[in-house]
Design an enzyme around this catalytic site. Structure first.
Site, PDB file in Angstrom:
ATOM      1  N   GLU A 130      -9.944  -2.233   5.058  1.00  0.00           N
ATOM      2  CA  GLU A 130     -10.638  -1.927   6.312  1.00  0.00           C
ATOM      3  C   GLU A 130     -11.863  -2.826   6.483  1.00  0.00           C
ATOM      4  O   GLU A 130     -12.339  -3.411   5.517  1.00  0.00           O
ATOM      5  CB  GLU A 130     -11.070  -0.461   6.310  1.00  0.00           C
ATOM      6  CG  GLU A 130      -9.954   0.512   5.969  1.00  0.00           C
ATOM      7  CD  GLU A 130      -9.031   0.800   7.139  1.00  0.00           C
ATOM      8  OE1 GLU A 130      -8.848   1.982   7.447  1.00  0.00           O
ATOM      9  OE2 GLU A 130      -8.490  -0.146   7.735  1.00  0.00           O
ATOM     10  N   HIS A 169      -7.553  -5.620   9.931  1.00  0.00           N
ATOM     11  CA  HIS A 169      -7.417  -5.393   8.487  1.00  0.00           C
ATOM     12  C   HIS A 169      -6.058  -5.858   7.993  1.00  0.00           C
ATOM     13  O   HIS A 169      -5.077  -5.835   8.718  1.00  0.00           O
ATOM     14  CB  HIS A 169      -7.664  -3.922   8.122  1.00  0.00           C
ATOM     15  CG  HIS A 169      -6.578  -2.965   8.564  1.00  0.00           C
ATOM     16  ND1 HIS A 169      -6.861  -1.833   9.282  1.00  0.00           N
ATOM     17  CD2 HIS A 169      -5.243  -2.939   8.369  1.00  0.00           C
ATOM     18  CE1 HIS A 169      -5.739  -1.168   9.527  1.00  0.00           C
ATOM     19  NE2 HIS A 169      -4.733  -1.836   8.991  1.00  0.00           N
ATOM     20  N   ASP A 185       0.809  -1.210   0.000  1.00  0.00           N
ATOM     21  CA  ASP A 185       0.000   0.000   0.000  1.00  0.00           C
ATOM     22  C   ASP A 185       0.845   1.264   0.000  1.00  0.00           C
ATOM     23  O   ASP A 185       2.063   1.198   0.100  1.00  0.00           O
ATOM     24  CB  ASP A 185      -0.931   0.006   1.236  1.00  0.00           C
ATOM     25  CG  ASP A 185      -0.220  -0.470   2.498  1.00  0.00           C
ATOM     26  OD1 ASP A 185      -0.912  -0.909   3.440  1.00  0.00           O
ATOM     27  OD2 ASP A 185       1.037  -0.408   2.542  1.00  0.00           O
ATOM     28  N   ASP A 204      -7.873  -3.592  14.029  1.00  0.00           N
ATOM     29  CA  ASP A 204      -9.241  -3.906  13.619  1.00  0.00           C
ATOM     30  C   ASP A 204      -9.258  -5.076  12.642  1.00  0.00           C
ATOM     31  O   ASP A 204     -10.232  -5.285  11.930  1.00  0.00           O
ATOM     32  CB  ASP A 204      -9.918  -2.674  12.989  1.00  0.00           C
ATOM     33  CG  ASP A 204      -9.165  -2.176  11.769  1.00  0.00           C
ATOM     34  OD1 ASP A 204      -9.591  -1.170  11.165  1.00  0.00           O
ATOM     35  OD2 ASP A 204      -8.129  -2.785  11.405  1.00  0.00           O
TER      36      ASP A 204
END
Lengths: 415, 275
Positions: B148, B143, B72, B141
């Site tokens: 997400e 991810h 990313d 979380d």
């Protein structure tokens, strides 16, 4: 702002320091050649803004081969880590500064105007006069030697009481308070990087302005100025003090004189007053060096103020009219205990400064590189290891001994 | 899946680096056959990168025939910005090794056409013959990359808007000024990582423990996108003790009992010097 010594690789291309990240991502390039520096410190090359000669050469002595003399010293000082310098001319007869045609013997004429009144007597005794100033241009350093940034003209507009070793009959005052004084004295201001003058001389302030407008650094020295006279000069653009403490009034608590500039509150915003220090342990007591450093650490500029005898082996040497005796770091008038100038090299000054002041390695190195570059207004390309700066480098071991010197990315000296 | 549990962060980083080293050397990469590696950023893989650099400096591994694809990159952040993933990869990995710059691929968050950039990235991966080993991390979380909660489990490389949690978590890198944190990123999709022949997820620290629990002990769920790898034939989760704090004792004991099997993957440790 003080930099940091950190473990890193330095990348150089076409004589300049290169951003390797940009090279990697934008150009997909990588190194053509790698040099293992063996854990040395790489610092910007040193800049000496006050050096009168060395190795038997006296810059102020007009000779047959002025440029050869300057080049010779320029090559030798690579060994001391100096990659750029300002050859310094002390107060001299006009002939040293500019062409004085058809003068009989070595008599010095008072110049009333730029057009000379030439003696019309026979010229059978015509002396061949050599000039210094017009013969040298600013040039880049390289394997031939350190780069010349321009002359430092120390005098002749200085105080008679604080002339030191400068010849009294060559001193001058300002008649016009402007460019004409400078032209009459020097002939040309091309290739001049700095002028030292005494600001208490009448009409000096407008001269300070003239010089600053031309991008020439004005330095205060060989002067009996009080603090307000010095501050006025700074407000008109002066930005340097020539060898702090030497050849000026001593610090006094009710009138600190030029020394007071270090902590003056009259300096215009955004400007710094720099000051030269001869850190050879002889010309300035280490305690005085510490006082100055602690008062204004960012302004300290190490200078050698080296004389002709610098670099010569211990013992007696005849230089011009003088016989000098070298013992260690001291140069005496032979047979006396009178000091006749500094013979410390720049790297010795860096080591002594660090030792005497207890400052960090970074501060010691910056005093010999970043600060003189900032003083001369060339820090965009010299005195730093920023991307885009000229790759003038010095390799040092942890004790700050010079291991190698580079100019524009090319090795020009190795131990 | 293999769940490899090491005592602390340093040991987990070292195990992961050894595994990557062995995989590359076993592959015997050459000019005709490159090893393709997918790479993460962040604090978790930092120790692993340091170890790989160490192995390189000792001459045990070369990255000359390795192609890398990062997961990313932020949108709109200049390449030179110290918080860009380009800067991270340069400073923490690329500048210390011998990878050919043309083989180090990172998404360009400043491309004029972001969608085209994403598609081009997928294209480059397939032209390179797919990814041999994709290394990744996990967010608190759950991810993977910037996929997400709510991301499709078959997603491909695309532009994603960052969750509020992520932006807040990142603020510390931008002087705690929320307005300076990028709000969008380009990221490989869950599907993109699933296509890799092998996946290795690094998870360290107690703050990741709940995400690890959700990823491996609960069902496949797009709210915890790392859970997608339950359906990948070759996944290794490398973690430290702290990351196992939310797992069942039974799970932890089982996999700790298998460590002698897992350790055969890193011992003997191969070196390019022997080739």
């Amino acid at each position: 702002m003080t930099g940091n010594v950190a473990p890193e690789d330095l990348w150089v291309r076409e004589g300049r320091i290169l951003d390797p990240e940009k090279l990697f991502f934008d150009e997909q390039g990588y190194a053509d050649k790698r040099v293992d520096c063996g854990g040395n410190i790489i610092a910007p090359g040193f800049i000496d803004v006050q050096i009168n000669g060395g190795y038997g050469i006296d810059f102020s002595q007009a000779s047959e081969d002025v440029s050869g003399g300057i080049s010779f010293v320029g090559k030798k000082i690579l060994e001391h880590g100096v990659t750029s310098f300002c050859p310094t001319l002390v107060t001299s007869p006009p002939a040293v500064y500019h062409k004085v045609p058809h003068l009989q013997s070595y008599k010095i004429f008072e110049l009333f105007s730029f057009q000379l009144t030439v003696s019309k007597r026979s010229s059978h005794n015509e002396a061949v006069l050599f000039q210094v100033l017009p013969n040298i241009k600013v040039y880049n350093g390289g394997p031939h030697g350190a780069g010349v940034l321009g002359f430092h003209l120390e005098g002749p507009f200085i105080s008679v009481e604080k002339r030191g070793a400068h010849p009294e009959h060559c001193l001058r005052t300002f008649k016009y308070g402007g460019l004409q004084d400078l032209m009459e004295a020097y002939g040309s201001l091309d290739n001049v990087a700095m002028v030292t003058l005494a600001p208490e001389l009448a009409k000096s302030q407008s001269v300070v302005q003239e010089l600053c407008q031309r991008g020439i650094t004005v330095s205060l020295g060989h002067s009996v100025a009080n603090l307000s006279q010095a501050e006025e000069a700074v407000q008109h653009g002066a930005s340097f003090i020539t060898h702090l403490f030497n050849a000026m009034l001593p610090f006094h608590h009710r009138d600190p004189g030029i020394v007071g500039l270090l902590t003056s509150d009259q300096i215009p915003a955004g400007r710094t007053v720099y000051y030269g220090m001869i850190a050879d342990g002889i010309h300035t007591n280490p305690a005085a060096l510490r006082i100055a450093h602690r008062a204004h650490p960012l302004g300290l500029v190490l200078v050698t103020d080296a004389i002709t005898a610098m670099g010569l082996p211990p013992g007696r040497h005849t230089l011009g009219q003088q016989v000098i005796e070298i013992q260690g770091l001291h140069a005496y008038v032979a047979g006396t205990t009178t000091l006749c100038g500094s013979i410390a090299t720049m790297d010795m000054c860096v080591r002594h400064f660090k030792h005497a002041s207890g400052c960090s390695v970074e501060e010691a190195l910056e005093a010999a590189s970043l600060h003189p570059a900032q003083l001369l207004g060339i820090s965009n390309r010299k005195g730093k290891l920023d991307f885009g700066s000229d790759a003038d480098l010095v390799f040092l071991d942890d004790a700050l001994n010079i291991q190698a010197t580079y100019i524009s990315g090319e090795e020009v000296w190795r131990k | 899946m293999r769940l490899v549990i090491l005592e602390d962060y340093d040991l987990a980083s070292e195990w992961a680096a050894k595994y990557i080293r062995n995989r590359i050397i076993q592959f015997k990469p050459s000019a005709e056959r490159y090893f393709t590696l997918g790479l993460p950023t962040g604090s978790t893989p930092y120790g692993c990168y340091k170890k790989l650099i160490e192995y390189h400096k000792c001459g045990d591994i070369s990255f000359k025939y390795v192609k890398t694809f990062n997961m990313d990159e932020y949108v709109g952040l200049p390449c030179q910005h110290p918080e860009s993933y380009h800067s991270y990869m340069w400073n923490n990995f690329f500048k210390h090794i011998d990878i050919d710059p043309a083989n180090a691929h990172i998404l360009d968050g400043n491309a004029e056409d972001l969608e085209a950039e994403c598609q081009a990235f997928e294209q480059k991966i397939s032209e390179a013959g797919g990814i041999d080993l994709f290394v990744g991390g996990i967010g608190p979380d759950g991810h993977i990359a910037f996929n997400e909660p709510g991301s499709s489990l078959v997603s491909r490389t695309r532009v994603k808007t960052l969750a509020k949690d992520t932006i807040v978590a990142n603020a510390r890198f931008f002087g705690n000024d929320l307005s300076k944190v990028p709000t969008m990123a380009l990221t490989v999709g869950v599907g993109t990582v699933m296509d890799a022949r092998e996946v290795m997820i690094l998870i360290t620290g107690a703050h990741k423990a709940f995400a690890l629990y959700k990823a491996i002990e609960e069902g496949v769920n797009h709210m915890w996108t790392v859970s997608a790898f339950q359906q990948h034939p070759r996944t290794i989760f490398v973690c430290d003790e702290d990351a196992t704090l939310e797992l069942r004792v039974k799970t932890v004991k089982y996999f700790k009992g298998l460590m002698h099997v897992h350790n055969k993957l890193v011992d003997p440790l191969l070196s390019m010097k022997d080739q």
